[in-house]
Design a protein around this motif. Sequence first.
Motif, short mmCIF file in Angstrom:
data_model
loop_
_atom_site.label_atom_id
_atom_site.label_comp_id
_atom_site.label_asym_id
_atom_site.label_seq_id
_atom_site.Cartn_x
_atom_site.Cartn_y
_atom_site.Cartn_z
N ALA A 1 55.07 35.67 42.49
CA ALA A 1 54.54 35.65 43.61
C ALA A 1 53.34 34.42 44.00
O ALA A 1 53.34 33.43 44.04
N GLY A 2 52.22 35.21 42.79
CA GLY A 2 51.11 34.15 42.63
C GLY A 2 49.99 35.88 42.09
O GLY A 2 50.34 36.69 42.01
N VAL A 3 49.08 35.15 42.20
CA VAL A 3 47.77 36.23 40.96
C VAL A 3 46.22 35.73 41.67
O VAL A 3 46.02 34.62 41.83
N VAL A 4 45.39 36.98 41.73
CA VAL A 4 44.48 36.99 42.02
C VAL A 4 43.44 36.98 41.29
O VAL A 4 43.48 38.53 40.77
N SER A 5 42.84 36.59 40.43
CA SER A 5 41.79 37.00 38.84
C SER A 5 40.46 37.12 39.78
O SER A 5 40.30 36.37 40.07
N GLN A 6 40.51 38.83 39.22
CA GLN A 6 38.46 38.80 39.10
C GLN A 6 37.84 39.06 37.39
O GLN A 6 38.10 40.24 37.12
N ALA A 7 37.48 38.26 37.77
CA ALA A 7 36.39 37.74 36.47
C ALA A 7 37.35 37.50 35.21
O ALA A 7 36.89 38.66 34.45
N GLY A 8 39.10 37.57 35.10
CA GLY A 8 39.33 37.13 33.78
C GLY A 8 38.78 36.45 32.96
O GLY A 8 38.30 35.61 33.30
N LEU A 9 39.21 37.02 31.70
CA LEU A 9 39.53 36.81 30.63
C LEU A 9 40.52 35.94 30.41
O LEU A 9 41.44 35.99 29.53
N LEU A 10 40.83 34.80 31.50
CA LEU A 10 41.41 34.03 30.85
C LEU A 10 41.44 32.53 30.32
O LEU A 10 42.47 32.10 29.52
N GLU B 1 41.83 37.17 49.78
CA GLU B 1 42.23 35.54 48.35
C GLU B 1 44.04 36.10 48.79
O GLU B 1 44.94 35.62 48.94
N LEU B 2 44.09 37.39 48.29
CA LEU B 2 45.69 37.77 48.67
C LEU B 2 46.30 37.66 49.41
O LEU B 2 47.74 36.97 49.43
N GLU B 3 45.52 37.70 50.73
CA GLU B 3 46.80 37.49 52.19
C GLU B 3 46.84 36.21 52.37
O GLU B 3 47.63 35.66 52.07
N ARG B 4 45.83 35.07 51.34
CA ARG B 4 46.01 33.25 51.77
C ARG B 4 47.33 33.35 50.67
O ARG B 4 47.88 31.82 51.37
N LEU B 5 46.89 34.20 49.89
CA LEU B 5 47.78 33.71 49.18
C LEU B 5 49.67 34.12 49.34
O LEU B 5 51.10 33.47 49.27
N ALA B 6 49.83 34.95 50.28
CA ALA B 6 50.93 35.44 50.96
C ALA B 6 51.30 34.91 52.40
O ALA B 6 52.35 34.93 53.11
N GLY B 7 50.58 33.94 52.73
CA GLY B 7 50.72 33.23 53.41
C GLY B 7 50.42 33.95 55.10
O GLY B 7 51.04 33.28 56.09
N LEU B 8 49.46 35.10 54.91
CA LEU B 8 49.30 35.85 56.32
C LEU B 8 48.12 34.94 57.03
O LEU B 8 47.10 34.24 56.97
N GLU B 9 48.70 35.01 58.69
CA GLU B 9 47.30 34.58 59.68
C GLU B 9 46.65 34.81 59.72
O GLU B 9 44.84 33.55 59.05
N ALA C 1 48.17 27.79 30.38
CA ALA C 1 48.13 26.47 32.00
C ALA C 1 48.95 25.47 31.83
O ALA C 1 49.31 24.31 30.91
N PRO C 2 49.37 24.50 33.76
CA PRO C 2 49.26 25.23 34.26
C PRO C 2 50.48 26.67 34.78
O PRO C 2 51.41 26.39 34.37
N ALA C 3 50.01 27.61 35.22
CA ALA C 3 51.08 28.20 35.90
C ALA C 3 51.38 28.25 37.02
O ALA C 3 51.66 27.61 37.95
N PRO C 4 53.01 28.38 37.04
CA PRO C 4 54.12 28.13 37.64
C PRO C 4 53.99 28.43 39.69
O PRO C 4 54.87 28.30 40.25
N VAL C 5 52.41 29.66 39.59
CA VAL C 5 52.48 29.87 41.47
C VAL C 5 51.14 29.58 40.78
O VAL C 5 50.21 29.74 40.44
N ASP C 6 50.72 29.71 42.63
CA ASP C 6 49.06 29.60 42.92
C ASP C 6 48.62 30.82 41.54
O ASP C 6 48.98 32.03 42.14
N VAL C 7 47.36 30.03 41.33
CA VAL C 7 46.34 31.12 40.74
C VAL C 7 44.87 31.88 41.19
O VAL C 7 44.48 30.16 41.29
#
Length: 278
Positions: free
Chosen positions: A155-164, A265-273, A203-209
């Motif tokens: 449903a979404g991805v958080v990349s940390q210093a990813g080799l993208l 950022e993970l919480e933001r992706l999940a829409g948590l307040e 790219a682009p991914a079908p979900v938020d990155v």
Amino acid sequence: MSNRPTAASDVAYTLHHYGEAPSQFLELVLPSLEHGEHPRGVAVVIHGGYWRAKYGADLGLPLAADLAQHGWVAANLEYRRIDGDDPEDAGGWPATFEDVAAGIDALADLLPESYRGLPVYAVGHSAGGHLAVWAAHRTEFDAGRVGAEPRVPLAGVVSQAGLLDLHLAHEMQLSDDAAGSLMGSTPVDAPEDWHHADPARLAPAPVDVVVLHPEADEDVPAAVAHSYCEAAAGSGASPRFRPVPGDHLALIDPTSRAWRLTVRELERLAGLEEAERD
């Protein structure tokens, strides 16, 4: 593994194998919830280490444990890697990618029944960031391609210093051309495989990155992150790029500000307040 959560961690830990090779396993870490509480979501942690066998799931387990302690269902995913001594546990193309797909899909059977409807996100560091963003594209792959037809779409991805940008990593010969070792070829020799394996080409991914990159990263240059973001933006997407404090490893230190930003950022992706507080 020395970093396995203990009873004092207030989480429940189980080990599961999704294949017969030694590295085909995941560690499921469940939160301890009060009656009536619900988990915040499911987070798959994918460790880095330039896809090499000397770096393993011990890097990701403290992050999974921290997520579970904060109410997440966490899965620390191991996969076959390159440069190991065991030929039966050898990764590379396509084995490493097949493992990431199979490990994520295993959650369809491994999650407790009450958790199976939760959205699944991925947090990946360095090479794990590459694999996490690649996995986000699985819903777009044609049948028969590596990783196609996911049972558990992300449903979404958080990349940390990813080799993208795999092509750029190869051009820059990062870590003695680890990208070339991963693929077992060059982009000239196997252009279709490299395209299929490279988030910057998909790219682009079908979900938020979300693309996080340390300000003092000497292991994965920020140019790799910017190249991916430019490719995604050029295709009409708006990836969220955020510089974070510290070096390459700050992102996998559960006590660091960089990790706390990752969780936010993970919480933001999940829409948590709570994620709206900055």
